[in-house]
Design a protein around this motif. Structure first.
Motif, PDB file in Angstrom:
ATOM      1  N   LYS A  43       7.119  -8.314   3.324  1.00 35.68           N
ATOM      2  CA  LYS A  43       5.937  -8.823   4.018  1.00 35.68           C
ATOM      3  C   LYS A  43       4.968  -9.473   3.036  1.00 35.68           C
ATOM      4  O   LYS A  43       4.501 -10.586   3.247  1.00 35.68           O
ATOM      5  CB  LYS A  43       5.249  -7.666   4.750  1.00 35.68           C
ATOM      6  CG  LYS A  43       3.934  -8.046   5.412  1.00 35.68           C
ATOM      7  CD  LYS A  43       3.315  -6.831   6.108  1.00 35.68           C
ATOM      8  CE  LYS A  43       1.871  -7.114   6.482  1.00 35.68           C
ATOM      9  NZ  LYS A  43       1.218  -5.952   7.081  1.00 35.68           N
ATOM     10  N   GLN A  51       7.871  -9.003  13.373  1.00 34.45           N
ATOM     11  CA  GLN A  51       6.473  -9.088  13.824  1.00 34.45           C
ATOM     12  C   GLN A  51       5.535  -8.517  12.770  1.00 34.45           C
ATOM     13  O   GLN A  51       4.440  -9.032  12.559  1.00 34.45           O
ATOM     14  CB  GLN A  51       6.301  -8.331  15.143  1.00 34.45           C
ATOM     15  CG  GLN A  51       6.901  -9.078  16.331  1.00 34.45           C
ATOM     16  CD  GLN A  51       6.893  -8.258  17.607  1.00 34.45           C
ATOM     17  OE1 GLN A  51       6.825  -7.033  17.576  1.00 34.45           O
ATOM     18  NE2 GLN A  51       6.970  -8.937  18.732  1.00 34.45           N
ATOM     19  N   LEU A 107       2.614 -10.342  10.574  1.00 32.35           N
ATOM     20  CA  LEU A 107       1.391  -9.865  11.212  1.00 32.35           C
ATOM     21  C   LEU A 107       0.172 -10.554  10.599  1.00 32.35           C
ATOM     22  O   LEU A 107       0.000 -10.594   9.391  1.00 32.35           O
ATOM     23  CB  LEU A 107       1.262  -8.340  11.046  1.00 32.35           C
ATOM     24  CG  LEU A 107       0.047  -7.702  11.733  1.00 32.35           C
ATOM     25  CD1 LEU A 107       0.057  -7.961  13.215  1.00 32.35           C
ATOM     26  CD2 LEU A 107       0.009  -6.211  11.466  1.00 32.35           C
ATOM     27  N   ASN A 108      -0.651 -11.112  11.470  1.00 30.92           N
ATOM     28  CA  ASN A 108      -1.857 -11.831  11.072  1.00 30.92           C
ATOM     29  C   ASN A 108      -1.529 -13.108  10.303  1.00 30.92           C
ATOM     30  O   ASN A 108      -2.360 -13.661   9.609  1.00 30.92           O
ATOM     31  CB  ASN A 108      -2.786 -10.940  10.226  1.00 30.92           C
ATOM     32  CG  ASN A 108      -4.235 -11.196  10.575  1.00 30.92           C
ATOM     33  OD1 ASN A 108      -4.533 -11.648  11.675  1.00 30.92           O
ATOM     34  ND2 ASN A 108      -5.126 -10.950   9.651  1.00 30.92           N
ATOM     35  N   SER A 126       1.489  -0.097   5.117  1.00 33.24           N
ATOM     36  CA  SER A 126       0.666  -0.929   5.984  1.00 33.24           C
ATOM     37  C   SER A 126       1.493  -1.598   7.071  1.00 33.24           C
ATOM     38  O   SER A 126       1.377  -2.787   7.298  1.00 33.24           O
ATOM     39  CB  SER A 126      -0.053  -1.977   5.157  1.00 33.24           C
ATOM     40  OG  SER A 126       0.868  -2.894   4.635  1.00 33.24           O
ATOM     41  N   LEU A 127       2.339  -0.803   7.710  1.00 36.98           N
ATOM     42  CA  LEU A 127       3.141  -1.370   8.786  1.00 36.98           C
ATOM     43  C   LEU A 127       2.786  -0.719  10.112  1.00 36.98           C
ATOM     44  O   LEU A 127       2.437   0.439  10.159  1.00 36.98           O
ATOM     45  CB  LEU A 127       4.636  -1.152   8.507  1.00 36.98           C
ATOM     46  CG  LEU A 127       5.191  -1.829   7.259  1.00 36.98           C
ATOM     47  CD1 LEU A 127       6.650  -1.454   7.074  1.00 36.98           C
ATOM     48  CD2 LEU A 127       5.044  -3.327   7.342  1.00 36.98           C
ATOM     49  N   PHE A 145       0.815  -1.210   0.000  1.00 35.69           N
ATOM     50  CA  PHE A 145       0.000   0.000   0.000  1.00 35.69           C
ATOM     51  C   PHE A 145       0.844   1.253   0.000  1.00 35.69           C
ATOM     52  O   PHE A 145       1.896   1.316   0.612  1.00 35.69           O
ATOM     53  CB  PHE A 145      -0.920   0.026   1.215  1.00 35.69           C
ATOM     54  CG  PHE A 145      -2.156  -0.768   1.015  1.00 35.69           C
ATOM     55  CD1 PHE A 145      -3.217  -0.227   0.317  1.00 35.69           C
ATOM     56  CD2 PHE A 145      -2.258  -2.053   1.494  1.00 35.69           C
ATOM     57  CE1 PHE A 145      -4.363  -0.947   0.119  1.00 35.69           C
ATOM     58  CE2 PHE A 145      -3.404  -2.787   1.298  1.00 35.69           C
ATOM     59  CZ  PHE A 145      -4.455  -2.238   0.610  1.00 35.69           C
TER      60      PHE A 145
END
Lengths: 321, 525
Positions: free
Chosen positions: B164, B108, B112-113, B99-100, B95
């Protein structure tokens, strides 16, 4: 696993590491200060120390809940009043239908208030500051109205032992409750997906949402957790004082928020430490106890406590800039 | 024009949008748009701001549900429109908004998720860090997985973000302006990596305003305009001019249309002598004359914005001297800077330059409330007149002076910020990325506006990452690297000694010269 315990710290940046210990250092400083100045007034007496732990249990438990709420970027001001309401509901429920129903009713108070807080905050979109501020009044009003401001005695011995007066050997039950809530709270925040999502939601809601986290559900849940723990605290107050009273927990929200911030939890979300919060609560407990032993009048205690909290929070905030 | 890709039939279609529309109230952000991206291709998505690119990306990523139309991923229709469903379908997105989570560590964030768990079902951060380290190593990226994202540089954050997405076993990778924060070297690494992903059959949808990147990296392009599909074509069939023509439509208002007037140099308005900031900039010597636009080029971290911050009193000046109109001045804070006739149009206009919910009038008059007031009361009539004057002078497109700044396009928002400063009647303008996130048409207008300001005798510093923009607006171009001035060149020296007829090609030639200069400056560091 042995590795994991080393690296699992939240802000594992090596540079930031030393900052994490400021709350603990502060606690030690305050403790040493009172130990030295109140040496001959029984501050270090084991009974006095146990008493501090007992008095702080309720604040500690509520602070664990507050840690989740703050970490998720929200706030819950209704906890003190929820505790008072729960103490009354437990007492009345027990009076009518026995202890089991009483306890369930007390927990239900937490669930219902938390749910309302959560729905208003996440679905209606009212900031949690306002939602829980309004709920503060509603909970207190309900509690006063329920019994026309009269307190309700609790006579059930089993309840009083479990939720207040009991001890396992030398360990007060209140301390066991605190440890249980703290351990579960710590592991869930640090090591479970839910905890990670709470931290992500508070750290950057947009980023969390774009990573697929249902941030509204997370916020809903932390507000419920906070309310349920507040209700538990209210039940412990009731057990300790053998009665339900609407005044129980009055003003606790401020001690709790201060304790969480002293423990290194940010008011802006994204960081939170349950262990730190417990230390923060103990700090508040030690300050209260020490000021009392110093022989300060209640009015002076209020001023001194306020000043100490401001200084401590200022120090813990300045390290973030 | 039809899609003309000979290879198309053999390749699997990774994602296909058919007749997709998205309406917000009465606004049609997307209207009956078709898009096909093959596995193993880099597909550019182009268009001005507001053309519907972001909306398409959000539809693909499950943030928005389309009002009409279907989405197929690897032949299977995507019926559920949530970020989770998109993720399950193998769509990974980088994005623009980053989106961090700044308060979590790099590792982490990457997981994430999608956290790695130990045998007890608890999060295993140690393994995650180890895997992140491996991922970074394969990418040749030097980032500590245990560092907090909030402590990273913008470039490192962007790379973390890409890693990510890649870690999610992504089959369709969406990149939205992935290089804005990257240095030249990082861009090369990214491109090498994207080509590798492509050869492994990943479908890549690439959104960027930087045409040079598109031309280098993309196989095909789809161009949108006003929410409509304009064309899909292989890059081999497109030239820069054609792309701009399709993007802008018939109203061609590219940079080449801005007439460059050689400035008449007046007196020196701003002089810097050995000015250094806390870390950057370092001993800057620079003189800017009345009527002149000086462009500052440099990659991210070169100290361009830091120089602006020191000049404006946001960062402290450690050493050196600043002279305005020949007189030495002390600038300790922005109020001093304004008092000495400086104006700064900051990089992040949404956060630093505008109150989005406030009206155009309120935003443009905030800087001159004293002048618009009788005693302590702001005179509505005078504020309105001042706002109307600026709206007309700068040709700000707004429904009225009472419209919230939020409702304006990026370019017009930028004009409001400039209007705000014009009201204070400054002598020296500093503009940091004045056309960042602004569409091509508005870019040209802002550049014209800057030239007008210079013609009125202002001294102007323009900081920009877009070389074509610097070349169009500036009379002189400073290249900064590592906090220092690496070179100073008159604009005319970038011109082709044997100019062709095509204005666009001339600009491209100059851009190549400047780009080379920029690359050289950074290799010497």
């Amino acid at each position: 696993m042995s590795n994991a315990t080393v690296t699992a710290t939240p802000s594992a940046s090596s540079f930031a590491n030393w900052r994490q210990y400021i709350p603990y250092l502060g606690f030690v400083l305050i403790f040493v200060f009172f130990s030295a100045t109140l040496f001959n007034k029984g501050f270090l007496d084991p009974n006095n120390l146990l008493n501090i732990l007992r008095q702080t249990a309720m604040i500690s438990i509520m602070t664990v809940g507050m840690t989740y709420v703050l970490a998720a970027g929200e706030i819950d001001l209704s906890i003190g009043m929820v505790a008072g309401l729960a103490s009354l509901v437990v007492a009345v429920g027990m009076d009518w239908y026995g202890p089991i129903v009483g306890v369930l009713a007390g927990v239900a108070v937490g669930c219902i208030v938390g749910l309302i807080n959560g729905v208003l905050t996440t679905r209606v979109g009212i900031p949690s500051f306002l939602t829980t501020l309004a709920m503060m009044g509603i909970a207190r009003g309900t509690a006063m109205w329920m019994t026309q401001t009269k307190s309700v005695p609790i006579l059930d011995d089993a309840y009083i032992w479990t939720f207040g007066g009991g001890s396992l050997g030398p360990v007060p039950v209140l301390v066991i409750w605190t440890i249980a809530v703290a351990v579960v709270g710590h592991v869930v925040l640090r090591r479970t997906i839910f905890g990670r999502r709470v931290l992500a939601t508070g750290g950057s809601e947009t980023a969390a949402r774009y990573s697929g986290v249902d941030t509204r559900a997370i916020k809903m849940r932390v507000l419920i957790i906070s309310s349920v723990l507040a209700a538990l605290a209210g039940m412990l107050y009731a057990g300790r004082l053998h009665s339900g009273r609407f005044q129980l927990g009055e003003g606790d929200e401020l001690s709790v928020i201060a304790a969480a911030v002293l423990g290194g939890t940010s008011l802006f979300g994204g960081t939170g430490s349950v262990v730190g919060s417990i230390v923060g609560s103990l700090m508040i407990g030690v300050i209260n106890n020490g000021l009392l032993l110093m022989g300060l009048e209640y009015s002076q205690q209020l001023i001194a406590r306020g000043a100490i909290i401001i200084v401590a929070v200022a120090i813990s905030q300045s390290r973030k800039q | 024009m039809q899609t003309t890709n000979a290879e198309a039939p053999q390749r699997p279609i990774a994602v296909r949008l058919t007749g997709v529309s998205k309406h917000f109230g009465g606004v049609r952000a997307l209207d009956d748009v078709n898009l096909e991206v093959f596995g193993g291709e880099i597909h550019a998505l182009l268009g001005e701001n507001g053309a519907g690119k972001s909306t398409i990306l959000k539809v693909l990523n499950g943030v928005y549900a389309p009002t009409a139309g279907t989405i197929e991923v690897n032949g299977a229709p995507l019926n559920e429109h949530t970020p989770d469903a998109a993720k399950r379908a193998g769509i990974g997105m980088i994005f623009q908004e980053m989106s961090l989570v700044p308060t979590l560590s790099v590792a982490q964030n990457i997981f994430l998720n999608n956290e790695m768990k130990d045998s007890l079902g608890l999060i295993d951060d140690a393994s995650a860090a180890k895997r992140a380290r491996t991922l970074f190593a394969t990418l040749g990226v030097d980032i500590d997985p245990l560092a907090l994202v909030g402590d990273l540089s913008a470039g490192q954050r962007q790379l973390t973000e890409i890693v990510k997405a890649i870690s999610r076993n992504v089959k369709i990778l969406i990149l939205d302006e992935p290089t804005t924060a990257l240095s030249g070297g990082e861009v090369e690494k990214l491109f090498t990596f994207l080509r590798r992903l492509k050869s492994e059959g990943v479908a890549i949808l690439y959104v960027s305003h930087r045409m040079d990147e598109i031309i280098r990296i993309a196989d095909r392009a789809t161009i949108l305009r006003d929410g409509h599909h304009v064309i899909t074509a292989p890059m081999s069939a497109l030239t820069l001019d054609k792309i701009i023509e399709y993007i802008v439509g018939r109203r061609s208002r590219g940079f080449s249309d801005v007439a460059r007037i050689n400035a008449i140099r007046g007196a020196p308005l701003l002089e810097l002598r050995g000015v250094s900031g806390p870390r950057r900039p370092r001993s800057i010597d620079l003189t800017v004359y009345a009527g002149e636009v000086v462009g500052i080029a440099g990659l991210l971290g070169s100290g361009r914005s830091a120089l602006a911050r020191v000049l404006f009193g946001i960062d402290p000046k450690i050493s050196g001297e600043i002279l305005i109109k020949g007189a030495p001045v002390e600038i300790a804070n922005p109020r001093d800077a304004i008092a000495h006739g400086l104006a700064l149009v900051p990089e992040d206009r949404l956060r630093q330059g505008l109150v989005l919910e406030h009206s155009v009038e309120v935003n443009s008059s905030i800087s001159i409330l004293e002048r618009l007031s009788n005693w302590i009361f702001v005179s509505p009539a005078r504020a309105e007149a001042a706002a109307d004057r600026q709206i007309e002078a700068l040709r700000i497109k707004t429904s009225s002076r009472d419209a919230p700044a939020r409702t304006l396009s990026g370019g017009n928002q930028q004009k409001v910020v400039i209007a705000k400063w014009l009201n204070t009647e400054p002598d020296v303008f500093i503009l940091d990325e004045p056309t960042g996130g602004v569409d091509i048409g508005s870019k040209a207008e802002i550049i014209t506006l800057v030239r007008d300001l210079a013609a009125r005798g202002k001294a102007i510093l323009v900081i920009s990452s877009e070389l074509s923009e610097l070349l169009t607006v500036a009379d002189r171009i400073i290249v900064m690297a590592d906090g220092r001035i690496a070179s100073e060149t008159a604009r005319s020296e970038f011109d082709d000694p044997v100019p062709g007829d095509d204005v666009g090609e001339q600009l491209q030639y100059a851009e190549r010269q400047l780009s080379t200069l920029l690359q050289k400056a950074h290799t010497h560091v």
